[in-house]
Design a protein around this motif. Structure first.
Motif, mmCIF file in Angstrom:
data_model
loop_
_atom_site.group_PDB
_atom_site.id
_atom_site.type_symbol
_atom_site.label_atom_id
_atom_site.label_comp_id
_atom_site.label_asym_id
_atom_site.label_seq_id
_atom_site.Cartn_x
_atom_site.Cartn_y
_atom_site.Cartn_z
ATOM 1 N N CYS A 182 0.859 -1.187 0.000
ATOM 2 C CA CYS A 182 0.000 0.000 0.000
ATOM 3 C C CYS A 182 0.886 1.225 0.000
ATOM 4 O O CYS A 182 1.621 1.463 0.958
ATOM 5 C CB CYS A 182 -0.918 0.042 1.217
ATOM 6 S SG CYS A 182 -1.820 1.624 1.291
ATOM 7 N N ARG A 184 0.135 4.329 0.268
ATOM 8 C CA ARG A 184 -0.222 5.349 1.255
ATOM 9 C C ARG A 184 0.265 4.945 2.642
ATOM 10 O O ARG A 184 0.877 5.703 3.375
ATOM 11 C CB ARG A 184 -1.728 5.586 1.293
ATOM 12 C CG ARG A 184 -2.102 6.936 1.920
ATOM 13 C CD ARG A 184 -3.378 6.873 2.730
ATOM 14 N NE ARG A 184 -3.219 6.030 3.895
ATOM 15 C CZ ARG A 184 -2.848 6.468 5.100
ATOM 16 N NH1 ARG A 184 -2.598 7.739 5.295
ATOM 17 N NH2 ARG A 184 -2.705 5.632 6.099
ATOM 18 N N CYS A 185 -0.012 3.683 3.006
ATOM 19 C CA CYS A 185 0.407 3.219 4.322
ATOM 20 C C CYS A 185 1.902 2.909 4.348
ATOM 21 O O CYS A 185 2.489 2.765 5.412
ATOM 22 C CB CYS A 185 -0.393 1.996 4.735
ATOM 23 S SG CYS A 185 -2.152 2.353 4.979
ATOM 24 N N CYS A 384 -6.093 -1.402 -0.501
ATOM 25 C CA CYS A 384 -5.693 -1.529 0.902
ATOM 26 C C CYS A 384 -6.958 -1.659 1.738
ATOM 27 O O CYS A 384 -7.879 -0.853 1.622
ATOM 28 C CB CYS A 384 -4.904 -0.304 1.336
ATOM 29 S SG CYS A 384 -4.477 -0.309 3.087
ATOM 30 N N CYS A 387 -7.118 1.684 4.050
ATOM 31 C CA CYS A 387 -7.233 3.073 3.596
ATOM 32 C C CYS A 387 -7.759 3.164 2.169
ATOM 33 O O CYS A 387 -7.884 4.252 1.626
ATOM 34 C CB CYS A 387 -5.893 3.780 3.701
ATOM 35 S SG CYS A 387 -4.715 3.276 2.450
HETATM 36 ZN ZN LIG Z 1 -3.248 1.678 3.032
#
Ligand SMILES: [Zn+2]
Ligand SMILES: [Zn+2]
Length: 1011
Positions: A182, A184-185, A384, A387
């Motif tokens: 992911c 973003r994470c 994800c 998120c």
């Molecule tokens: Zn994520």
């Protein structure tokens, strides 16, 4: 005296009242005390994530848990009732990031890990209080306040101990591989996380056909297909299937022949003949691409279902691609960093995200002549789970537990577990057979700190406890607020091999380790002595008074007799605890599992906050009530998705109202007649009528059926047996006995009371509020609460008698159908009913049948009043008969069949079962006919003067009784009556008076007067 009941229950109000009563009377404590020392029934609660208020789908699981704990308690089992909260990992982090407006790992680090950790804990504190409040409102009985929190140091230490053992067995390793990531994470995800609901979502991506110019065959190209443009700058090879045929179009483009059957090819080759061809990469103007010698490789897994049959290979951006790079010694280009943005060696792409880069890449391909065609492609793509960002593949160094050595043990142990529904056990088996190594590391902050301290000397130090950490720490131990980042990162240790100072890796652990260790950590496995409040450590300090028990306690309560969660937990919690348990002690941590499918909204759509169809538990408590919610959950077969909503709730309220009305009937007339039941004489030990005997047996059947259903952990069958019981009580027993209640008939009162009391006992686990509310009214000299009454004795019912009345009810039901087909109202008396095909046991009940259907005579015999039409039930009969169906159908149509017993038919040597045919009886002139399963009734619908007059009488009675109600008369008030129909008065004055409680009947305009 009973307390009078209102016309309908106010569920939310009576539930709040019951909650107060339970608290005041300490009903749950009394129950636990009563069962203490009894046989044990071990249930282990799967932790609920503490990042939200109670959602309705969580309330489903909580209800099932509560139902079976309550049932077992009624049967005298001693239980633990420990609730659990899941408190670490991405769930918590992402919620806090949203709250703080942070959107990347950099921003979290700038914010400060210490502050961030405190914020995460605050969220857990708030949410666990909310979840507790919601669960109590739902009626769940747990040992609130003694919950386990997975972020306690105690829980973490148990996982450390597990990991140390895994390392000693040689199963722990650091892997370098391509994983779902992911951006973003900023972390990799493991295989099982992808199995969670909502991960695969439909999305539209670019669909690109791209051609690579062949270096040694000028003017020729291989064409590949991709839906991830961002991976093209990482291309190093193109794969063909060695066995398949490829063709060159006139314009020089090579593709698989099979995929383009209509194309004209000027040259054809087998894939293996193309292997080794070299080509110019699409982004060789950028440094990484320029360094690569692009070539064609063979690959047996190239499929011919879509694309061109030639596959673009980017080992730095795809999992299979990475595996191929090892076999074919291909270079690995890593285009994007942790946050999914291009590295600086990618020139003009530097800093762009994979999504931002797509358009520019497509544009550039067009300019350079590489692009053949661009379009859009819809597919289910993994996102994800936390998120919602689309995942990418990325190379990553992660920590794994190797599973191959323990796999046979896992399979063997799973075979011993009893799964309900059974197919879920098969799913588990499939997963255990096919799963890869367990990726346990995450590049995050608020989670289990992995206790790995790799040393430059090559030794991997794994710390197994806080005590060990203290002994080996070279500094920083005193500032260790919790076993958690950032504090734990400040505690280096000495390498046990070479004595050098080593640092912990920064990774945290997969949250499923946190939940998986619970059958050990909460039960005190290998703990020498009980530590009072020993679970309130680290972040859990002050949140729970749960003890850390000693090992003997674990021996008593392990393994769990039962666990229950949603199906997706097969690869998650069911799996992680199973895996950890097999590693630690070599057995399954549970004996029996109840799994259940997903919850959708009442129209069958996923529930989403943004779609406006999400129902909050608080809203459901207020608008439907907890009992109705619980009913909805329990009525659901676990192998199908639950369509939850206010529509179904309305239907449930209607059914519960029938039950309520039966109780209210007893209460109202019992008060009038001064009926006083006695708990000591529960069974109606008075002289009973046949119908009373039947209700006693019917009640025994309910108790037996419900008990069987609870034992099979199938609430749906509890609900079904209760619903059919309610129908029998209301629409048969009370209907048939009404008059006996008007003229104090002790046997009727006692029998009905017994039936209702017993039904409250068996339904109490499902709807604890309403059951206890009514119990306290009906049983005034027995146990104070239905939840403190023991489980009713299971007595085998007289099934012969039950079948007999079931047959009578069937005849009556068919009679009603016939009546409604004849369009004559039920109040109009008729002359004759003929019943054919009913079993002999129904014959003794002709008086009741006549009364119910308002006919003068009931005859059992042949029905000649009808024509029989039989048609094939095609979906059933088609597969059975095959080509013979056509014949059978024709013969049926011509009426050339023989009617056999039990609703079967014989046609040309074929015996057709009742389910294989559709039977219709058509009444001859003057007759109304209905038929089902071999029983046929025919109703003589011809009227004469006599019948019409009696019909008028009954209409009048009805009219007068409506009037009585409207005038507000008590049911016992006597009246004076005037009716305008002299003929009626002459013939039926006495009946008219009796049925309206009139002391006088005179001619005049219709009116009544209180006498
Ligand atoms: Zn994520
Ligand atoms: Zn060392």
């Amino acid at each position: 005296m009973f307390t009078p009941l209102p016309d309908k229950p106010d569920h939310p109000a009576l539930e709040l009242e019951m909650l107060d009563v339970w608290e005041r009377e300490e009903t749950f404590r009394q129950l636990r005390e009563r069962n203490r020392g009894g046989p044990r029934w071990s249930f282990i609660d799967g932790p609920v994530t503490a990042n939200k208020t109670l959602p309705v789908h969580t309330a489903w699981g909580r209800t099932l848990k509560d139902v079976f704990q309550r049932y077992k308690a009624l049967r005298g089992f001693d239980q633990r009732y420990q609730n659990g909260f899941d408190c670490q990992g991405l769930w918590i982090e992402v919620a806090v990031e949203r709250e703080l407006g942070l959107n990347s790992k950099r921003e979290i680090e700038d914010y400060g890990l210490e502050r961030f950790a405190h914020k995460c804990r605050e969220l857990v504190v708030w949410s666990s209080a909310e979840l507790t409040r919601g669960s109590i409102r739902l009626g769940q009985w747990m040992d609130w306040g003694r919950d386990y929190y997975t972020f306690s140091d105690t829980n973490i230490e148990y996982i450390w101990k597990f990991l140390k053992l895994v390392n000693e067995r040689g199963w722990l390793y650091k892997g370098h591989r391509s994983t779902e990531w992911c951006p973003r994470c900023g972390t990799s995800l493991s295989q099982h996380e992808l199995s969670q609901a909502g991960v695969y979502q439909d999305r539209s991506d670019p669909s690109l056909f791209v051609r690579f110019p062949l270096l040694d065959r000028p003017g020729e190209y291989v064409v590949v297909w991709t839906t991830t443009p961002w991976t093209l700058p990482a291309n190093v090879a193109a794969a063909v299937h060695p066995e398949k045929e490829y063709g060159r179009r006139e314009n020089g483009e090579w593709v698989a022949v099979e995929l383009f059957p209509d194309d004209r090819f000027v040259e054809r080759l087998r894939g293996e003949q193309m292997v080794g061809w070299r080509y110019r990469g699409p982004f060789d103007d950028l440094a990484p691409g320029a360094s690569v010698d692009h070539r064609i490789i063979p690959w047996d897994d190239v499929t011919m279902d879509q694309g061109t049959g030639i596959v673009h290979i980017a080992p730095g951006a795809g999992s299979e691609d990475f595996e191929l790079s090892k076999t074919h010694d291909l270079p690995v280009l890593m285009p994007v960093d942790e946050s999914g943005r291009f590295y600086d060696n990618y020139g003009w792409l530097h800093g762009l995200s994979t999504l931002e880069a797509a358009d520019q890449i497509i544009g550039r391909l067009g300019e350079t002549g590489f692009l053949v065609e661009a379009g859009l492609y819809n597919h289910a793509y993994p996102h994800c789970w936390r998120c919602d960002t689309p995942l990418i593949f990325r190379l990553s160094d992660d920590w794994f537990i190797s599973v191959d050595e323990i796999r046979p043990k896992l399979l063997e142990e799973n075979a011993k577990v009893e799964w309900v529904p059974e197919y879920m056990g098969k799913r588990m088996d499939d997963w255990l057979r096919n799963m890869g190594d367990w990726n346990i590391s995450r590049r995050r902050y608020y989670g289990l700190p992995l206790p790995f301290y790799p040393c430059a000397c090559g030794h991997l130090n794994v710390v197994g406890s806080k005590t060990e950490l203290r002994e080996r720490a070279t500094e920083g131990f005193e500032q260790l607020e919790e076993l958690r980042r950032p504090w734990v990162d400040r505690v280096p240790i000495r390498c046990e091999e070479c004595g050098e100072i080593v640092q912990r890796i920064l990774d945290v652990g997969d949250v499923w380790l946190d939940a998986g260790i619970v059958p050990f950590s909460t039960l005190g496995w290998e703990n020498p002595e009980l530590v009072p409040e020993g679970f309130g450590t680290g972040a859990a300090r002050g949140l729970t008074t749960a003890d850390l028990p000693d090992h003997s306690y674990w021996e008593q309560w392990f393994p769990a007799d039962w666990v229950s969660e949603m199906r997706e937990q097969i690869r998650l919690w069911f799996y992680s605890q199973f895996f950890m348990s097999c590693v630690l002690v070599g057995t399954s941590p549970y004996k029996r599992v109840l799994g259940y499918e997903k919850m959708l909204d009442e129209r069958g759509r996923e529930m989403h906050g943004s779609w406006g169809n999400m129902i909050k538990a608080d809203e459901a408590f207020t608008r439907m009530g907890a009992d109705v919610m619980r009913w909805q959950y329990c009525a659901q077969p676990p192998d199908r998705n639950l369509l939850f909503g206010f529509g179904p709730a309305h239907e449930i309220k209607r059914k519960l109202l029938t039950f309520w009305n039966s109780v209210k009937f007893l209460v109202d007339y019992g008060n009038i007649e001064g009926f006083t039941p006695s708990w000591d004489r529960l069974e109606p030990d008075v002289e009973r009528r046949a119908l009373d005997d039947w209700l006693v047996e019917r009640t025994r059947l309910l108790v037996a059926d419900a008990t069987g259903a609870y034992e099979a952990t199938l609430t749906v069958n509890v609900v079904r047996s209760f619903e059919s019981f309610v129908d029998d009580v209301s629409n048969w027993y009370i209907r048939r006995s009404r008059r006996r209640f008007y003229s104090f008939d002790d046997a009727a009162f006692r029998t009905l009371w017994y039936a209702l009391v017993q039904s409250l006992r068996v339904v109490a686990p499902v709807m604890p509020f309403l059951a206890d509310h009514l119990w306290r009214n009906l049983v005034q000299d027995g146990p104070a609460s239905v939840h403190l009454a023991p489980w009713p004795e299971v007595v085998e019912p007289d099934r012969g008698l039950l079948a007999e009345i079931a047959e009578v009810r069937r005849v009556v039901e068919l009679g009603r159908q016939a009546r409604s087909a004849s369009q004559l109202k039920l109040r109009q008396p008729l002359r004759r009913l003929v019943v054919a095909g009913a079993s002999a046991s129904a014959h003794g009940h002709s008086a009741e049948i006549a009364d119910e259907l308002r006919v003068k005579d009931v005859e059992f015999g042949e029905v000649e009043a009808s024509e029989l039409r039989v048609k094939p039930n095609l979906p059933v009969l088609g597969p059975k008969l095959g080509p013979a169906l056509r014949d059978v159908r024709e013969l049926l149509q011509r009426g050339e069949f023989e009617e056999l017993e039990d609703g079967r038919f014989q046609v040309n040597g074929h015996v057709l079962e009742p389910s294989e045919v559709l039977v219709e009886r058509v009444g001859r002139e003057g007759w109304a006919v209905a038929s089902e399963g071999g029983v046929t009734v025919a109703l003589d619908s011809r009227l004469d003067e006599e019948l019409l007059l009696e019909g008028r009488l009954l209409d009048r009675v009805h009219e007068v009784n409506v009037l009585r109600k409207e005038t507000g008369l008590e049911i016992t008030d006597r009246i004076k009556l005037w009716v305008p129909d002299q003929e009626l008065i002459d013939r039926y004055a006495e009946r008219l008076a009796a049925e309206t409680l009139a002391v006088s009947v005179e001619a005049g305009d219709l009116r009544i007067e209180k006498a």
